[in-house]
Motif scaffolding. Structure first.
Motif, short mmCIF file in Angstrom:
data_model
loop_
_atom_site.label_atom_id
_atom_site.label_comp_id
_atom_site.label_asym_id
_atom_site.label_seq_id
_atom_site.Cartn_x
_atom_site.Cartn_y
_atom_site.Cartn_z
N LEU A 48 1.20 -1.13 0.16
CA LEU A 48 -0.46 -0.28 -0.24
C LEU A 48 0.53 1.24 0.41
O LEU A 48 0.58 2.39 -0.52
CB LEU A 48 -0.84 0.08 1.43
CG LEU A 48 -2.18 -1.32 1.16
CD1 LEU A 48 -2.99 -0.77 2.30
CD2 LEU A 48 -2.89 -0.18 0.00
N PHE A 80 -0.83 1.08 -4.02
CA PHE A 80 -1.96 1.16 -3.61
C PHE A 80 -3.17 1.96 -5.05
O PHE A 80 -4.16 2.07 -5.16
CB PHE A 80 -1.34 2.93 -3.28
CG PHE A 80 -2.55 3.60 -2.53
CD1 PHE A 80 -3.38 3.38 -1.60
CD2 PHE A 80 -3.04 5.13 -3.22
CE1 PHE A 80 -4.27 4.47 -1.13
CE2 PHE A 80 -4.18 5.61 -2.91
CZ PHE A 80 -5.11 5.50 -1.63
N TYR A 81 -2.65 2.29 -6.32
CA TYR A 81 -3.64 2.49 -6.91
C TYR A 81 -4.56 2.08 -7.70
O TYR A 81 -5.12 1.70 -7.74
CB TYR A 81 -2.40 3.30 -8.23
CG TYR A 81 -3.89 4.08 -8.77
CD1 TYR A 81 -4.38 5.00 -9.24
CD2 TYR A 81 -4.00 3.73 -10.53
CE1 TYR A 81 -5.26 5.54 -9.96
CE2 TYR A 81 -5.36 3.71 -11.31
CZ TYR A 81 -5.38 5.21 -11.19
OH TYR A 81 -6.78 5.53 -11.84
N SER A 95 -6.59 0.20 -4.12
CA SER A 95 -7.25 0.86 -4.15
C SER A 95 -8.51 1.24 -4.33
O SER A 95 -9.97 1.12 -2.94
CB SER A 95 -6.86 2.66 -3.88
OG SER A 95 -6.85 2.92 -5.25
N ILE A 126 -11.74 1.35 -1.73
CA ILE A 126 -13.42 2.30 -1.82
C ILE A 126 -14.68 1.53 -1.58
O ILE A 126 -15.31 2.12 -1.77
CB ILE A 126 -12.39 3.29 -2.50
CG1 ILE A 126 -10.81 4.24 -3.04
CG2 ILE A 126 -14.07 4.24 -3.61
CD1 ILE A 126 -11.19 4.69 -4.10
N LEU A 154 -9.57 8.12 -0.22
CA LEU A 154 -8.86 7.40 -0.65
C LEU A 154 -9.29 7.39 -2.12
O LEU A 154 -8.54 7.69 -2.96
CB LEU A 154 -9.24 5.78 -0.36
CG LEU A 154 -8.71 5.43 0.68
CD1 LEU A 154 -9.45 3.66 1.01
CD2 LEU A 154 -7.63 5.00 1.43
N ARG A 196 -5.65 8.42 -4.31
CA ARG A 196 -5.79 8.09 -5.54
C ARG A 196 -5.61 8.84 -7.07
O ARG A 196 -4.66 9.06 -7.38
CB ARG A 196 -6.91 7.27 -6.44
CG ARG A 196 -6.58 5.64 -6.44
CD ARG A 196 -8.08 5.52 -7.06
NE ARG A 196 -8.80 5.00 -7.76
CZ ARG A 196 -8.76 3.96 -8.42
NH1 ARG A 196 -7.82 3.34 -7.78
NH2 ARG A 196 -9.19 3.70 -9.88
#
Lengths: 225, 255
Positions: free
Chosen positions: B12, B18-19, B22, B26, B227, B231
Motif C-alpha cells: 500500500l 496503492f493505485y 485502492s 473504496i 482514498l 488515488r
C-alpha cells in the motif's frame, strides 16, 4: 568551537547589532501598536467606562498585530543575502541558532511593546495595578507570540506572497495567548483574582520555548531545501 | 497473518500498488457507508421519536455529530499522515494528508453550519463566543484554511508537503490548548450525548441506532472519499513516472 550558549549568544548578538545599526525598522511595529490602540477610542467612544471596558482587549489585539507585522523581517533579510544558508550549513545545531534569532526578535519587538504598554494602559484609564498586570501578561504573551511566529516566518520565508499567508498561519495558533492575555487583564480590571491566567500564560511560554525552536529549525530546513 | 499484513502495508505504501488496490477498499468502505447513512438519515429524520425538551430540532444531531467528529478525525489524520511522511519519507502519506484537508474543511464547515442553525433555535443565538467547542471548531476551520493556503503558496510539491506537515503538527499540539483556553470561560454547549457517565444519555434505541448508523456511515464514507482523493492525488504526483504512462496508454484515457 563555541558551546551552545556561545552559539545562542552570538546569533542573538548579531541580530541585535543589525537592528541597532538600523533602529527604524524595529520601531515601526511599536508605532503601529500605538496608532492602532489610538484608533479604537475614536471608533468605540471616548468615555472612561467605554475605554476601561475595551482597553484590555484592544491593547492585546494591537500588540498581537504589531508582533505579526514585525515577524516578516525575522528571516527575510537573512534569506535574501544568503546568510540564512550559512546558518543551515554550519556545524552548530540549527535549533539553538533559531532560538537565538527568536530571542533577538523578542528583544527588539516584544520588549518595546511591554515597555510602552503602561503608557497606553494609562491612556485607556486603567489603574496602576491593572497596567502592571497588562505588562506582565504582555511580557509572557509576546514571548509565545515571537516563538509561534518564528515557525510561521520560517515556513513562509522565500515565498513571494508571504505576508498575508503568515497571518493566516499564525493568528489561529495565537488564539490561546490572546484569550489568556486579554482575559487576565479584564479580570484584574474588574477586581477579580487573575493569577490563574498569568500562570497559564507562563506555562504556555515555557512550553513554546521548549518545543517551538525544533519546529522552527525543521521549517527553516524545509524552506531552504 | 502478520506477514500478510506486513506485505499489505508495504504494497500500500508504494504508489502503483496503492493505485491498483485502492478501488477494492473504496468499494468496501463506500457501500456499507452509504447504506448506513441511508438507513440512519431516514430512520433518524423521519421515524425517530421526538425529543421531549428540544422537539424536532434535536434531529440536527444526525448530521451535526458525525460532521463534528469527522472534522477532528480528518485533522488528526492530516497531522499524523504529515508526520509519517516527514519522518519516514513516505510519499503516499503526504498524498493522504493533502487529500484529507479539503474533506476535513468541508466537514468542519458542515459542523459549524448545522450547529449554528440548531443554536439559533435552541439557544436563541446563531453564535456563542464563550463556548469552547464552537471556538475550537472555528479555529479548526482556520487551521484547515491556513494549511491549504500554505500548500497552495508553495509551488514545489515536496516542499509544500513537508512545510504543511510541520504546520499541521504544530496545530495538532495547539488544538487542545485552544479548547481549554476557551473552556476557561463558562461553557454553554451541552455535554456529550453519547458518552456520559453511567451509560449513554440516549436511552431510546429508536433514536440511538440511527445516530450510531450515521456516525459509522459517515466514517466509512469519509474513508472512501479520502482514498478516492488520494488515488487522484497519487496519479497527479506520479504523472511523470513510467507506471502512470503505461496505465494511460493501456487504458486509452479511460482510468
Amino acid at each position: 568551537m563555541p558551546g551552545l550558549f556561545g552559539v545562542l549568544f552570538a546569533t542573538a548578538r548579531r541580530d541585535l547589532t543589525l537592528v541597532w545599526k538600523r533602529p527604524g525598522d524595529s520601531l515601526n511595529p511599536l508605532f503601529f501598536f500605538a496608532m492602532v490602540a489610538s484608533l479604537f477610542p475614536l471608533a468605540v467612544g471616548p468615555t472612561p467606562e467605554q475605554l476601561q471596558f475595551a482597553g484590555p482587549g484592544v491593547l492585546w489585539v494591537a500588540a498581537l498585530l504589531a508582533m505579526l507585522l514585525s515577524l516578516n523581517s525575522l528571516f527575510m533579510s537573512d534569506f535574501e543575502d544568503g546568510s540564512l544558508e550559512q546558518l543551515l550549513v554550519s556545524p552548530q545545531p540549527l535549533v539553538v541558532m533559531a532560538l537565538g534569532k527568536t530571542i533577538a526578535h523578542w528583544l527588539t519587538s516584544g520588549l518595546p511593546l511591554v515597555i510602552l504598554s503602561p503608557v497606553m494602559a494609562l491612556a485607556f484609564q486603567m489603574e496602576l495595578e491593572v497596567a502592571g498586570v497588562l505588562m506582565v501578561t504582555l511580557a509572557l504573551g509576546t514571548i509565545s507570540l515571537s516563538l509561534l511566529g518564528s515557525v510561521g516566518a520560517a515556513l513562509t520565508v522565500g515565498l513571494h506572497r508571504g505576508t498575508a499567508l503568515l497571518s493566516l498561519l499564525i493568528l489561529p495558533l495565537s488564539m490561546p495567548v490572546l484569550i489568556f492575555g486579554a482575559r487576565t487583564v479584564s479580570l484584574a480590571a474588574a477586581g477579580d483574582a487573575y493569577s490563574a491566567g498569568i500562570y497559564a500564560l507562563a506555562a504556555y511560554a515555557v512550553g513554546a520555548l521548549t518545543l517551538v525552536p525544533f519546529a522552527t529549525s525543521a521549517a527553516l530546513r524545509i524552506s531552504n531545501s | 497473518m502478520w506477514t500478510f499484513l506486513k506485505k499489505l502495508y508495504h504494497q500500500l505504501a508504494s504508489p502503483p500498488h496503492f493505485y491498483r488496490l485502492s478501488p477494492t477498499f473504496i468499494l468496501w468502505l463506500a457501500v456499507p457507508g452509504y447504506l448506513l447513512i441511508l438507513y440512519g438519515t431516514i430512520a433518524g429524520l423521519v421515524y425517530a421519536p421526538v425529543d421531549i425538551v428540544q422537539g424536532e430540532r434535536f434531529r440536527m444531531i444526525y448530521v451535526h455529530v458525525p460532521a463534528a467528529y469527522l472534522s477532528m478525525m480528518a485533522y488528526m489524520i492530516m497531522a499524523i499522515a504529515g508526520g509519517i511522511g516527514l519522518i519516514w519519507r513516505l510519499k503516499l502519506a503526504h498524498a493522504v494528508a493533502a487529500s484529507a484537508a479539503p474533506i476535513g474543511m468541508a466537514f468542519t464547515f458542515l459542523a459549524l453550519a448545522t450547529g449554528s442553525i440548531w443554536g439559533a433555535s435552541t439557544w436563541g443565538t446563531w453564535w456563542e463566543w464563550a463556548d469552547p467547542r464552537l471556538m475550537s471548531e472555528l479555529v479548526l476551520l482556520f487551521l484547515f484554511i491556513g494549511y491549504m493556503a500554505l500548500r497552495g503558496a508553495i509551488d514545489d510539491t515536496t516542499r509544500a508537503d513537508k512545510a504543511s506537515a510541520v504546520l499541521a503538527m504544530v496545530g495538532a499540539v495547539n488544538i487542545p490548548i485552544i479548547h481549554y483556553s476557551v473552556e476557561w470561560w463558562t461553557s454553554l454547549h451541552q455535554g456529550s450525548t453519547l458518552l456520559k457517565e453511567g451509560g449513554s444519555g440516549m436511552q431510546d434505541t429508536a433514536q440511538l441506532y440511527p445516530l450510531l448508523a450515521v456516525i459509522f456511515g459517515f466514517t466509512f464514507a469519509f474513508g472512501a472519499m479520502l482514498l478516492r482523493r488520494a488515488r487522484t492525488e497519487v496519479l497527479i504526483r506520479e504523472r511523470r513516472t513510467r507506471w502512470v504512462k503505461e496505465l494511460v496508454l493501456s487504458n486509452e484515457g479511460d482510468l
